[in-house]
Write an enzyme that holds these catalytic residues in place. Structure first.
Site, PDB file in Angstrom:
ATOM      1  N   ASP A 284      11.000  -1.968 -12.299  1.00  0.00           N
ATOM      2  CA  ASP A 284       9.825  -2.337 -11.522  1.00  0.00           C
ATOM      3  C   ASP A 284       8.855  -3.028 -12.496  1.00  0.00           C
ATOM      4  OD1 ASP A 284       7.964  -2.731  -9.549  1.00  0.00           O
ATOM      5  OD2 ASP A 284       8.033  -0.694  -8.776  1.00  0.00           O
TER       6      ASP A 284
HETATM    7  C1  BGC Z   1       6.164  -2.821  -6.841  1.00  0.00           C
HETATM    8  C2  BGC Z   1       7.526  -3.322  -6.434  1.00  0.00           C
HETATM    9  C3  BGC Z   1       7.504  -4.821  -6.306  1.00  0.00           C
HETATM   10  C4  BGC Z   1       7.088  -5.401  -7.642  1.00  0.00           C
HETATM   11  C5  BGC Z   1       7.108  -6.916  -7.692  1.00  0.00           C
HETATM   12  C6  BGC Z   1       5.624  -3.554  -8.044  1.00  0.00           C
HETATM   13  O1  BGC Z   1       4.297  -3.258  -8.268  1.00  0.00           O
HETATM   14  O2  BGC Z   1       6.229  -1.442  -7.101  1.00  0.00           O
HETATM   15  O3  BGC Z   1       7.909  -2.707  -5.228  1.00  0.00           O
HETATM   16  O4  BGC Z   1       8.750  -5.303  -5.900  1.00  0.00           O
HETATM   17  O5  BGC Z   1       5.776  -4.965  -7.932  1.00  0.00           O
HETATM   18  O6  BGC Z   1       6.084  -7.475  -6.980  1.00  0.00           O
END
Ligand code: BGC
Length: 748
Positions: A284
């Protein structure tokens, strides 16, 4: 009218070919030819080029900011670029100006639609309609891939049982089986049943346990045992892998002290080892770097090593791999073969998606695909099916020819940005049809709009303008809820009542004596108990997306009969959280004992019954899982099993007669729950094992047969092995998780 029909339930899909169900496609795009191409590219790569593939960065601004890095092969993927002209230029630099010409994987959070926005995933789950959800994901893929986005960070498969957690909006709710069915549907929709240029790689996330954050506070620790993981949290991920999901994201949380991005057990042992996942594992956003905050590593070099060794292939936004892997290989701290494996996983996705053959998009053709009429129709149908009728004293459906003056009020009546919900980056206000706009178009000259509150958190002492308008109206349609900003990532809440003066507005409307219909748009199940007496009917629409307005108008005026069911338990008060239907059997189950108001002065300690409940709120929720009314009534009869005893490889055939005994055509979600009476460990009081949407004309009844593979009753028991434990079971067939009578059966 009576008919017999056998419903092919997807309970059978993953588990029991003996039930005659089709096989899921876990080999989508995999072939010796793909492997040969991957090896050929890998053999030509320098260590630095390999590490470059493992680096994902967020675009922004000028393409030229990245030209140098792209030419050197230092970026494998970008996220957050949606301008197709720029995407083509990024690809051109990679393909034509980098040494090996490896195209980029362009990623975006396409969570519930791209330009055409569908209901939030929690709303989609309320449809209990995996085919429709697959269709919606396909629409999202058609729109996004036409503009160069070939990878979405969706579906989110986190089981969530605490509505304080803002990200509950992004998942399918509290139930493992419902989540599993939605997971398979979304993976198939995004990627397509066959891979081609409209395939958008799915990313199943967040691996794993993220939805169990302590106290519902986002990013918080989780404490899930291996058995809970295996029985409750992992199955949707495994099903999605078997359905062919090409990528997976590790989560932010630490579980029992181990952050997911460094969790060898879940990534290497379970995902790769047990499930044979050959796709791409991405972190993530900065979750590698955040392992330093967790105190799980001293610096970026340390966490880069830990992530690689846990089985992570791509680093989103920490730059840990890019900055440190080369040195780590040189010092012998990590093996180059681990890097090779990671790069294989990345290249495999690029080859399978056909990116080498089709790196570019046709910009004009791509623009024409957005908001296509059939996309809007699909979004509208999804919004119609996702709305749950929680209460109806008979005021609904409204009669179109009987209304002359409709008052439309409330902060969500005309909130085109907010009805799209969280993670709707690419949805546009200008294309969104609000309830106000839909009603005005349908009833020209008959709609009066007085907002009452401009936004959900606004406070007002009195509503003279709205009350005066209500007195002149024949019916009051009030749209309440919470804006998109109040749910989603990092947007947890400790109080789940309607915010601001919304409850007061509703009470003031009720006091006029006019029929009041409340529609709630929200990212979570709010605690609306105190509001129910103040409306004749309540429709719960979650955030319904681009076409929410026309969908709600159709529902309110009876062109469409509500059929949504709660994908999560609706609480009476936030203090009940977490409360979910499939909790384990306790030693002292609640049996309706003394509540606080009945306790006398100086009552003795033992006068309360000593069972599991709250003195002030009892043990039950406001609405159970699987609940939802219709304008018609359904009755269940002749519920029977084909046998009383089954073997582990058998299929249980449940038969019943479903009758529509009301005055409207309608659709019921028939649900089957099972309880395993005695296990080597305590088992849930009941678990959903099958469901099917059944549409019946007014007065129609139908004999139905549903099949449940006995193998779907397997669980990880005391010995840690997944199996069906022989013994006695009970089965319920009903329209929600709290209804029906148990039917006994045995597994030998
Ligand atoms: C989130 C993810 C997301 C990623 C990219 C993160 O803050 O937890 O679910 O896909 O950002 O935007």
């Amino acid at each position: 009218m009576k008919q017999t029909r056998t419903l092919c339930l997807a309970a059978c899909l993953a588990l029991a070919l003996s039930c005659g169900a089709p096989k899921t496609d876990s080999t989508i795009g995999a072939s010796p030819e793909v492997e040969r191409r991957v090896e050929k590219i890998l053999a030509q790569m320098t260590l630095s080029e390999k590490i470059g593939q493992m680096n994902q960065v967020s675009a922004g601004g000028d393409v030229s900011n990245y030209t140098d890095a792209l030419r050197k092969g230092q970026i494998g993927s970008i996220l957050n670029e949606v301008d197709p002209v720029k995407i083509n230029e990024y690809q051109r630099i990679c393909v034509e100006e980098s040494r090996l010409g490896i195209p980029l994987l362009v990623a975006r959070d396409v969570i519930h639609g791209y330009h055409t926005v569908f209901p939030i995933p929690l709303g989609l789950a309320a449809t209990f309609d995996p085919d429709l959800v697959e269709q919606g994901a396909r629409v999202a893929a058609l729109e996004a891939t036409a503009q160069g986005v070939r990878w979405t960070f969706s579906p989110m498969l986190d089981i969530a049982r605490d509505p304080r957690w803002g990200r509950i909006a992004e998942g399918s709710g509290e139930d493992t089986y419902l989540d599993t069915r939605m997971a398979e549907a979304m993976v198939r929709g995004y990627q397509g049943r066959q891979l081609d240029t409209t395939s958008m790689a799915a990313c199943i996330k967040h691996f794993v346990g993220y939805g169990a954050a302590e106290g519902g506070r986002d990013y918080n620790s989780t404490y899930l045992t291996e058995r809970q993981l295996r029985n409750v949290y992992l199955p949707p991920f495994q099903a999605a892998v078997e359905a062919g999901a090409m990528t997976l994201m590790t989560s932010f949380n630490d579980n029992d002290g181990v952050p997911s991005t460094g969790n060898t057990f879940v990534v290497k042992d379970v995902l790769r080892g047990e499930w044979g996942f050959d796709g791409l594992v991405v972190t993530d956003w900065n979750s590698m770097g955040e392992m330093i905050n967790h105190g799980f590593g001293v610096d970026r070099k340390d966490v880069a090593r830990k992530a690689l060794q846990a089985g992570v292939d791509m680093d989103m936004m920490t730059y840990g791999f890019l900055s440190h892997l080369e040195e780590l290989v040189k010092t012998g701290a990590v093996k180059e073969s681990d890097i090779d494996n990671a790069v294989r996983n990345i290249l495999r996705v690029k080859v399978r998606l056909g990116l080498f053959e089709h790196p570019y998009v046709d910009v004009e053709a791509g623009a024409a695909v957005q908001y296509a009429p059939d996309h809007l129709a699909s979004a509208q149908r999804s919004a119609e099916e996702s709305a749950i009728l929680l209460k109806n004293d008979g005021v609904l459906p409204l009669k179109a020819d009987a209304v002359r003056n409709i008052l439309v009020t409330g902060p969500m009546a005309d909130a085109p940005h907010d009805q799209l919900g969280t993670w709707a980056f690419d949805g546009e206000k200008s294309h969104t049809v609000t309830p106000l706009k839909a009603l005005e178009a349908r009833f020209p000259g008959k709609v009066t709009y007085v907002p009452g509150l401009r936004y959900s958190r606004e406070k007002r002492d009195a509503f003279p303008d709205v009350v005066a308008a209500a007195r002149r109206a024949d019916v009051v349609l009030v749209f309440l809820g919470e804006e998109a900003i109040l749910s989603g990532e990092a947007h947890s809440l400790a109080d789940l009542n309607l915010k601001g003066s919304q409850s007061e507005l509703l009470a003031a409307l009720k006091a006029t004596g006019k029929p009041v219909v409340a529609t709630v748009m929200a990212g979570r199940p709010l605690t609306v108990e105190r509001d129910l007496p103040n409306c004749g009917a309540m429709l719960y629409a979650f955030h319904p997306g681009t076409m929410g307005g026309p969908a709600l108008a159709n529902l309110l005026f009876g062109d469409v009969n509500p059929s949504g069911k709660t994908p999560i338990t609706f609480l009476r008060t936030v203090g009940q959280a977490p409360l979910y239907y499939c909790h384990n059997m306790t030693g002292r189950p609640y049996n309706g004992e003394t509540l606080i108001d009945d306790i006398g002065m100086e009552a003795g300690q033992t006068s309360l019954g000593n069972t599991s409940y709250y003195l002030d709120y009892g043990a039950y929720p406001l609405f159970p899982f699987g609940y939802g009314l219709s304008y018609t009534q359904f009755t269940y009869s002749d519920i029977a099993l084909d046998r009383t005893s089954y073997g582990a490889d058998d299929c249980i055939t449940v038969s019943l007669t479903l009758a529509n005994t009301g005055e409207y055509d309608g659709t019921e979600v028939v649900q089957v729950y099972v309880r395993d009476l005695v296990g080597s460990i305590t088992r849930p009081v009941k678990e959903l094992k099958a469901f099917e949407r059944v549409s019946l004309k007014a007065g129609e009844s139908r004999k139905l047969e549903l099949q449940i593979p006995v193998s779907s009753l397997a669980f990880y028991g005391l010995d840690g092995v997944k199996k069906v434990e022989p013994g006695d079971f009970q089965l319920w067939v009903a329209g929600d998780s709290a209804s029906g009578e148990p039917v006994p059966f045995t597994v030998k």
